[in-house]
Motif scaffolding. Structure first.
Motif, PDB file in Angstrom:
ATOM      1  N   UNK A   1       5.579  -8.375  -2.690  1.00  0.00           N
ATOM      2  CA  UNK A   1       4.681  -8.461  -1.535  1.00  0.00           C
ATOM      3  C   UNK A   1       5.177  -9.514  -0.551  1.00  0.00           C
ATOM      4  N   UNK A   2       4.957  -9.250   0.740  1.00  0.00           N
ATOM      5  CA  UNK A   2       5.361 -10.211   1.769  1.00  0.00           C
ATOM      6  C   UNK A   2       4.370 -11.361   1.889  1.00  0.00           C
ATOM      7  N   UNK A   3       3.177 -11.197   1.290  1.00  0.00           N
ATOM      8  CA  UNK A   3       2.195 -12.271   1.311  1.00  0.00           C
ATOM      9  C   UNK A   3       1.076 -12.100   2.303  1.00  0.00           C
ATOM     10  N   UNK A   4       1.112 -11.040   3.102  1.00  0.00           N
ATOM     11  CA  UNK A   4       0.048 -10.875   4.096  1.00  0.00           C
ATOM     12  C   UNK A   4      -1.266 -10.466   3.431  1.00  0.00           C
ATOM     13  N   UNK A   5      -1.356  -9.219   3.025  1.00  0.00           N
ATOM     14  CA  UNK A   5      -2.530  -8.777   2.276  1.00  0.00           C
ATOM     15  C   UNK A   5      -3.843  -8.860   3.020  1.00  0.00           C
TER      16      UNK A   5
ATOM     17  N   UNK B   1       0.822  -1.205   0.000  1.00  0.00           N
ATOM     18  CA  UNK B   1       0.000   0.000   0.000  1.00  0.00           C
ATOM     19  C   UNK B   1       0.859   1.258   0.000  1.00  0.00           C
ATOM     20  N   UNK B   2       1.921   1.237   0.779  1.00  0.00           N
ATOM     21  CA  UNK B   2       2.807   2.387   0.807  1.00  0.00           C
ATOM     22  C   UNK B   2       3.506   2.602  -0.518  1.00  0.00           C
TER      23      UNK B   2
ATOM     24  N   UNK C   1      -0.499 -19.786  -0.517  1.00  0.00           N
ATOM     25  CA  UNK C   1       0.192 -18.795  -1.349  1.00  0.00           C
ATOM     26  C   UNK C   1       0.821 -17.730  -0.455  1.00  0.00           C
ATOM     27  N   UNK C   2       0.074 -17.305   0.556  1.00  0.00           N
ATOM     28  CA  UNK C   2       0.585 -16.302   1.493  1.00  0.00           C
ATOM     29  C   UNK C   2       1.860 -16.781   2.172  1.00  0.00           C
ATOM     30  N   UNK C   3       1.847 -18.028   2.628  1.00  0.00           N
ATOM     31  CA  UNK C   3       3.025 -18.579   3.306  1.00  0.00           C
ATOM     32  C   UNK C   3       4.213 -18.687   2.368  1.00  0.00           C
ATOM     33  N   UNK C   4       3.961 -19.047   1.110  1.00  0.00           N
ATOM     34  CA  UNK C   4       5.051 -19.167   0.137  1.00  0.00           C
ATOM     35  C   UNK C   4       5.671 -17.806  -0.144  1.00  0.00           C
ATOM     36  N   UNK C   5       4.835 -16.791  -0.270  1.00  0.00           N
ATOM     37  CA  UNK C   5       5.340 -15.436  -0.497  1.00  0.00           C
ATOM     38  C   UNK C   5       6.108 -14.946   0.718  1.00  0.00           C
ATOM     39  N   UNK C   6       5.590 -15.269   1.893  1.00  0.00           N
ATOM     40  CA  UNK C   6       6.278 -14.871   3.120  1.00  0.00           C
ATOM     41  C   UNK C   6       7.630 -15.547   3.251  1.00  0.00           C
ATOM     42  N   UNK C   7       7.701 -16.797   2.843  1.00  0.00           N
ATOM     43  CA  UNK C   7       8.968 -17.530   2.919  1.00  0.00           C
ATOM     44  C   UNK C   7      10.015 -16.890   2.016  1.00  0.00           C
ATOM     45  N   UNK C   8       9.596 -16.448   0.834  1.00  0.00           N
ATOM     46  CA  UNK C   8      10.522 -15.758  -0.072  1.00  0.00           C
ATOM     47  C   UNK C   8      11.027 -14.460   0.559  1.00  0.00           C
ATOM     48  N   UNK C   9      10.096 -13.712   1.166  1.00  0.00           N
ATOM     49  CA  UNK C   9      10.479 -12.434   1.778  1.00  0.00           C
ATOM     50  C   UNK C   9      11.458 -12.653   2.930  1.00  0.00           C
ATOM     51  N   UNK C  10      11.175 -13.644   3.761  1.00  0.00           N
ATOM     52  CA  UNK C  10      12.045 -13.921   4.905  1.00  0.00           C
ATOM     53  C   UNK C  10      13.427 -14.378   4.432  1.00  0.00           C
ATOM     54  N   UNK C  11      13.445 -15.164   3.370  1.00  0.00           N
ATOM     55  CA  UNK C  11      14.741 -15.603   2.844  1.00  0.00           C
ATOM     56  C   UNK C  11      15.582 -14.402   2.423  1.00  0.00           C
TER      57      UNK C  11
ATOM     58  N   UNK D   1       2.134  -6.080   8.042  1.00  0.00           N
ATOM     59  CA  UNK D   1       3.149  -6.845   7.325  1.00  0.00           C
ATOM     60  C   UNK D   1       4.211  -7.380   8.281  1.00  0.00           C
ATOM     61  N   UNK D   2       4.538  -6.584   9.298  1.00  0.00           N
ATOM     62  CA  UNK D   2       5.533  -7.038  10.270  1.00  0.00           C
ATOM     63  C   UNK D   2       5.049  -8.239  11.071  1.00  0.00           C
ATOM     64  N   UNK D   3       3.748  -8.308  11.332  1.00  0.00           N
ATOM     65  CA  UNK D   3       3.204  -9.472  12.033  1.00  0.00           C
ATOM     66  C   UNK D   3       3.444 -10.734  11.216  1.00  0.00           C
ATOM     67  N   UNK D   4       3.220 -10.624   9.919  1.00  0.00           N
ATOM     68  CA  UNK D   4       3.397 -11.766   9.017  1.00  0.00           C
ATOM     69  C   UNK D   4       4.877 -12.145   8.910  1.00  0.00           C
ATOM     70  N   UNK D   5       5.711 -11.166   8.621  1.00  0.00           N
ATOM     71  CA  UNK D   5       7.147 -11.425   8.481  1.00  0.00           C
ATOM     72  C   UNK D   5       7.740 -11.885   9.807  1.00  0.00           C
TER      73      UNK D   5
END
Length: 263
Positions: free
Chosen positions: A177-181, A145-146, A191-201, A218-222
């Motif tokens: 995207x971190x996958x939260x949304x 969003x930002x 899908x959310x978890x897969x996107x989050x895993x990429x971001x964390x990596x 987003x920080x909660x998810x990451x």
């Protein structure tokens, strides 16, 4: 200048430290901050799930709560984008349905004075060095969003580069995207978890001690994914970094991340 803090639901319920950091920061910069207790949810969860009519009372409440203020500042790119981008759509739809222009007029008053925190600092206060101190290596994730709806650009990075002691490390794939949304994570968990895993990596690959954003959602998810991997990387809202000083570090506050953050 009359400035109000719009703290948002997630910060109020899960990350109160961020709201306090915004007040600390703005008061240090000479801004008197008000907090209208009538404020509530901006309506984003309802609107994004398709319940436009259920969102309308929250548009009215936002207008009532903040109408006496010159600026509304929020530590959330997501909620700022809801007001700025979607309130006018809600008002226009109501008018097109023959239900008057009340919502459109409320939106017209709310939109120009609602700012995400880093926008307010750079564009309104005209400041990039806020006198902050944060002696850690940090990487920055630009939230969707930002980045896409508000067009924050490099404002958060400009602020971070002026923080004394902070080593800013570039995040590979930062614009992904971190996958939260919001409800996306509930409706599409795999899908959310897969996107989050990429971001964390990518976050871990920077070797940073902390990852920061302008949105605690987003920080909660990451942060949750970092915790499940046993990582010591801290999720921290940019407001908390900017609110830190050498004096507060000496008191033992420096380096502490946001409350919660999945930890």
């Amino acid at each position: 200048m009359r400035v109000a803090l719009f703290v948002t639901c997630i910060n109020d319920l899960l990350q109160p430290r961020t709201g306090r950091a915004v007040v600390t920061l703005l008061e240090r910069l000479g801004v008197e901050v008000g907090f209208p207790e009538e404020q509530s949810c901006c309506g984003q969860p309802q609107f994004n799930t398709g319940y436009r009519h259920a969102t309308e009372p929250l548009v009215r409440r936002f207008h009532r709560a903040f109408r006496e203020y010159d600026y509304v500042v929020t530590p959330s790119g997501s909620c700022a984008a809801m007001v700025r981008d979607n309130y006018p759509r809600i008002g226009a739809k109501a008018a097109a349905e023959g239900r008057g222009r009340e919502l459109a007029e409320a939106a017209a008053l709310a939109v120009p004075k609602t700012y995400e925190l880093t926008e307010f600092l750079v564009d309104v206060l005209k400041v990039e060095d806020v006198g902050a101190y944060y002696p850690h290596a940090v990487t920055y994730h630009p939230t969707c969003h930002g980045l896409r709806m508000l067009g924050l650009g490099d404002r958060p990075l400009r602020l971070l580069r002026h923080v004394k002691g902070l080593e800013l490390r570039e995040l590979p794939g930062a614009e992904e995207c971190c996958g939260f949304g919001g409800t996306f994570a509930v409706k599409n968990p795999a899908v959310s978890a897969a996107m989050g895993a990429d971001k964390v990596r990518h976050v871990l690959g920077t070797g940073a001690e902390a990852v920061c954003t302008v949105d605690n959602s987003c920080l909660l998810h990451i942060g949750g994914m970092l915790t499940r991997q046993g990582s010591a990387v801290r999720p921290v809202h940019i407001a908390e970094i900017l609110a830190g000083t050498e004096e507060s570090a000496g008191a033992g506050d420096s380096g502490r991340g946001a409350e919660g953050g999945g930890r």
